[in-house]
Write a protein that holds these residues in place. Structure first.
Motif, PDB file in Angstrom:
ATOM      1  N   MET A  36       0.025  -1.003  -0.010  1.00 17.81           N
ATOM      2  CA  MET A  36       0.341  -0.397   0.052  1.00 17.81           C
ATOM      3  C   MET A  36       0.728   1.613  -0.262  1.00 17.81           C
ATOM      4  O   MET A  36       0.557   2.969  -0.445  1.00 17.81           O
ATOM      5  CB  MET A  36      -0.718   0.146   1.023  1.00 17.81           C
ATOM      6  N   THR A  37       2.216   0.877   0.672  1.00 15.32           N
ATOM      7  CA  THR A  37       2.352   2.378   1.134  1.00 15.32           C
ATOM      8  C   THR A  37       3.390   3.111  -0.575  1.00 15.32           C
ATOM      9  O   THR A  37       3.098   4.629  -0.487  1.00 15.32           O
ATOM     10  CB  THR A  37       3.907   2.443   1.657  1.00 15.32           C
ATOM     11  N   PRO A  38       3.590   2.194  -1.687  1.00 14.43           N
ATOM     12  CA  PRO A  38       3.300   2.003  -3.740  1.00 14.43           C
ATOM     13  C   PRO A  38       2.700   2.962  -3.365  1.00 14.43           C
ATOM     14  O   PRO A  38       1.778   4.749  -4.047  1.00 14.43           O
ATOM     15  CB  PRO A  38       4.287   1.261  -4.161  1.00 14.43           C
ATOM     16  N   CYS A  39       1.386   2.857  -3.417  1.00 13.62           N
ATOM     17  CA  CYS A  39      -0.016   3.438  -4.154  1.00 13.62           C
ATOM     18  C   CYS A  39       0.299   4.962  -3.247  1.00 13.62           C
ATOM     19  O   CYS A  39      -1.035   5.976  -3.854  1.00 13.62           O
ATOM     20  CB  CYS A  39      -0.754   2.298  -3.988  1.00 13.62           C
ATOM     21  N   GLY A  40      -0.127   4.549  -1.569  1.00 10.66           N
ATOM     22  CA  GLY A  40       0.373   5.850  -0.910  1.00 10.66           C
ATOM     23  C   GLY A  40       1.221   7.679  -1.339  1.00 10.66           C
ATOM     24  O   GLY A  40       0.866   7.924  -1.651  1.00 10.66           O
ATOM     25  N   TYR A  41       2.481   7.071  -1.959  1.00 11.43           N
ATOM     26  CA  TYR A  41       2.630   7.825  -2.540  1.00 11.43           C
ATOM     27  C   TYR A  41       2.689   8.127  -4.128  1.00 11.43           C
ATOM     28  O   TYR A  41       2.639   9.959  -3.893  1.00 11.43           O
ATOM     29  CB  TYR A  41       4.620   7.005  -2.588  1.00 11.43           C
ATOM     30  N   ASP A  42       2.582   7.144  -4.645  1.00 11.29           N
ATOM     31  CA  ASP A  42       1.687   7.903  -5.960  1.00 11.29           C
ATOM     32  C   ASP A  42       0.259   8.601  -5.746  1.00 11.29           C
ATOM     33  O   ASP A  42       0.360   9.550  -6.834  1.00 11.29           O
ATOM     34  CB  ASP A  42       1.416   6.481  -7.088  1.00 11.29           C
ATOM     35  N   ALA A  43       0.133   8.696  -4.735  1.00 13.96           N
ATOM     36  CA  ALA A  43      -1.672   9.828  -4.842  1.00 13.96           C
ATOM     37  C   ALA A  43      -1.015  11.393  -4.466  1.00 13.96           C
ATOM     38  O   ALA A  43      -0.906  11.658  -4.767  1.00 13.96           O
ATOM     39  CB  ALA A  43      -2.492   8.807  -4.007  1.00 13.96           C
ATOM     40  N   TYR A  44       0.331  10.408  -3.304  1.00 12.73           N
ATOM     41  CA  TYR A  44       0.724  11.981  -2.738  1.00 12.73           C
ATOM     42  C   TYR A  44       1.162  12.792  -3.868  1.00 12.73           C
ATOM     43  O   TYR A  44       0.864  14.012  -3.897  1.00 12.73           O
ATOM     44  CB  TYR A  44       2.127  11.507  -1.962  1.00 12.73           C
ATOM     45  N   MET A  45       1.660  12.151  -4.998  1.00 13.90           N
ATOM     46  CA  MET A  45       3.101  12.752  -6.015  1.00 13.90           C
ATOM     47  C   MET A  45       1.694  13.503  -6.734  1.00 13.90           C
ATOM     48  O   MET A  45       1.919  13.949  -7.372  1.00 13.90           O
ATOM     49  CB  MET A  45       3.722  11.741  -6.620  1.00 13.90           C
ATOM     50  N   ALA A  46       0.327  12.369  -7.230  1.00 17.21           N
ATOM     51  CA  ALA A  46      -0.254  13.253  -8.480  1.00 17.21           C
ATOM     52  C   ALA A  46      -0.815  14.265  -7.550  1.00 17.21           C
ATOM     53  O   ALA A  46      -1.226  15.574  -8.115  1.00 17.21           O
ATOM     54  CB  ALA A  46      -1.616  11.814  -8.377  1.00 17.21           C
ATOM     55  N   ALA A  47      -1.464  13.812  -6.079  1.00 18.43           N
ATOM     56  CA  ALA A  47      -1.817  15.234  -5.282  1.00 18.43           C
ATOM     57  C   ALA A  47      -0.857  16.575  -5.806  1.00 18.43           C
ATOM     58  O   ALA A  47      -1.520  17.819  -6.052  1.00 18.43           O
ATOM     59  CB  ALA A  47      -2.297  14.950  -3.903  1.00 18.43           C
ATOM     60  N   VAL A  48       0.387  16.475  -5.708  1.00 19.91           N
ATOM     61  CA  VAL A  48       1.528  17.528  -5.620  1.00 19.91           C
ATOM     62  C   VAL A  48       1.070  18.123  -6.797  1.00 19.91           C
ATOM     63  O   VAL A  48       1.619  19.158  -7.377  1.00 19.91           O
ATOM     64  CB  VAL A  48       2.696  17.350  -5.560  1.00 19.91           C
ATOM     65  N   GLY A  49       1.383  16.670  -8.050  1.00 18.45           N
ATOM     66  CA  GLY A  49       1.037  17.343  -9.354  1.00 18.45           C
ATOM     67  C   GLY A  49       0.066  18.311  -9.397  1.00 18.45           C
ATOM     68  O   GLY A  49      -0.084  19.103 -10.466  1.00 18.45           O
ATOM     69  N   ALA A  50      -0.718  18.026  -9.371  1.00 16.47           N
ATOM     70  CA  ALA A  50      -2.591  18.551  -9.270  1.00 16.47           C
ATOM     71  C   ALA A  50      -2.024  19.480  -8.597  1.00 16.47           C
ATOM     72  O   ALA A  50      -2.712  20.725  -9.362  1.00 16.47           O
ATOM     73  CB  ALA A  50      -3.594  17.649  -9.383  1.00 16.47           C
ATOM     74  N   ILE A  51      -1.923  19.957  -7.761  1.00 16.92           N
ATOM     75  CA  ILE A  51      -2.039  20.818  -7.011  1.00 16.92           C
ATOM     76  C   ILE A  51      -0.565  22.400  -7.890  1.00 16.92           C
ATOM     77  O   ILE A  51      -1.424  23.800  -8.471  1.00 16.92           O
ATOM     78  CB  ILE A  51      -1.518  20.873  -5.477  1.00 16.92           C
ATOM     79  N   GLU A  52       0.065  21.438  -8.431  1.00 15.58           N
ATOM     80  CA  GLU A  52       1.371  22.399  -8.999  1.00 15.58           C
ATOM     81  C   GLU A  52       0.228  23.546 -10.276  1.00 15.58           C
ATOM     82  O   GLU A  52       0.944  24.327 -10.985  1.00 15.58           O
ATOM     83  CB  GLU A  52       2.545  21.808  -9.241  1.00 15.58           C
ATOM     84  N   ALA A  53      -0.311  21.754 -11.263  1.00 15.23           N
ATOM     85  CA  ALA A  53      -1.108  22.008 -12.742  1.00 15.23           C
ATOM     86  C   ALA A  53      -1.748  23.524 -12.391  1.00 15.23           C
ATOM     87  O   ALA A  53      -2.636  24.778 -13.695  1.00 15.23           O
ATOM     88  CB  ALA A  53      -1.468  20.910 -12.682  1.00 15.23           C
ATOM     89  N   ALA A  54      -2.461  23.207 -10.999  1.00 18.40           N
ATOM     90  CA  ALA A  54      -3.738  24.252 -11.005  1.00 18.40           C
ATOM     91  C   ALA A  54      -3.095  26.021 -10.457  1.00 18.40           C
ATOM     92  O   ALA A  54      -4.045  26.072 -10.417  1.00 18.40           O
ATOM     93  CB  ALA A  54      -4.530  23.621  -9.939  1.00 18.40           C
ATOM     94  N   GLN A  55      -2.397  25.493  -9.976  1.00 14.61           N
ATOM     95  CA  GLN A  55      -1.596  26.714  -8.777  1.00 14.61           C
ATOM     96  C   GLN A  55      -1.997  27.448  -7.991  1.00 14.61           C
ATOM     97  O   GLN A  55      -2.587  29.257  -8.495  1.00 14.61           O
ATOM     98  CB  GLN A  55      -1.258  27.947 -10.211  1.00 14.61           C
ATOM     99  N   SER A  56      -3.092  26.463  -7.393  1.00 15.13           N
ATOM    100  CA  SER A  56      -4.244  27.446  -5.896  1.00 15.13           C
ATOM    101  C   SER A  56      -4.588  25.810  -5.032  1.00 15.13           C
ATOM    102  O   SER A  56      -4.479  24.929  -5.335  1.00 15.13           O
ATOM    103  CB  SER A  56      -5.972  26.938  -7.534  1.00 15.13           C
ATOM    104  N   THR A  57      -4.969  26.318  -4.167  1.00 13.08           N
ATOM    105  CA  THR A  57      -5.555  25.282  -2.929  1.00 13.08           C
ATOM    106  C   THR A  57      -6.721  25.056  -2.907  1.00 13.08           C
ATOM    107  O   THR A  57      -7.425  24.326  -2.413  1.00 13.08           O
ATOM    108  CB  THR A  57      -5.501  26.288  -2.402  1.00 13.08           C
ATOM    109  N   ASP A  58      -7.629  25.365  -3.411  1.00 14.93           N
ATOM    110  CA  ASP A  58      -9.296  25.057  -4.198  1.00 14.93           C
ATOM    111  C   ASP A  58      -9.086  23.822  -4.848  1.00 14.93           C
ATOM    112  O   ASP A  58      -8.858  23.729  -5.269  1.00 14.93           O
ATOM    113  CB  ASP A  58      -9.236  26.711  -4.992  1.00 14.93           C
ATOM    114  N   GLY A  59     -10.004  23.292  -3.756  1.00 12.68           N
ATOM    115  CA  GLY A  59     -10.282  21.715  -4.118  1.00 12.68           C
ATOM    116  C   GLY A  59     -11.310  21.974  -5.401  1.00 12.68           C
ATOM    117  O   GLY A  59     -11.112  20.939  -6.400  1.00 12.68           O
TER     118      GLY A  59
END
Length: 73
Positions: free
Chosen positions: A1-24
């Motif tokens: 499960m740890t690899p999936c958790g890491y990948d989910a975290y990295m996807a979230a970081v990528g989305a926040i960077e792409a969005a340039q926002s913290t709005d959900g």
């Protein structure tokens, strides 16, 4: 499960960077358009329903009362 958790975290970081926002809603929309390569469990992108398109599945089973890795596809 740890690899999936890491990948989910990295996807979230990528989305926040792409969005340039913290709005959900803005992050969610950015995540839907991302194609992230090089994650631990492989590349990640989402279909039109928002479901992850993955090329990796891990099968775990019970053996002697413990969860053990069985196979990966």
């Amino acid at each position: 499960m740890t690899p999936c958790g890491y990948d989910a975290y990295m996807a979230a970081v990528g989305a926040i960077e792409a969005a340039q926002s913290t709005d959900g809603a803005t992050i969610r929309d950015a995540l839907a358009t991302l194609e992230i390569s090089g994650l631990i469990t492989g590349d990640l992108k989402f279909d039109e329903n928002g479901d992850a398109i993955k090329n990796y599945v891990a099968i775990k089973t019970f053996q002697d009362g413990k969860i053990v890795f069985s196979d990966a596809y």
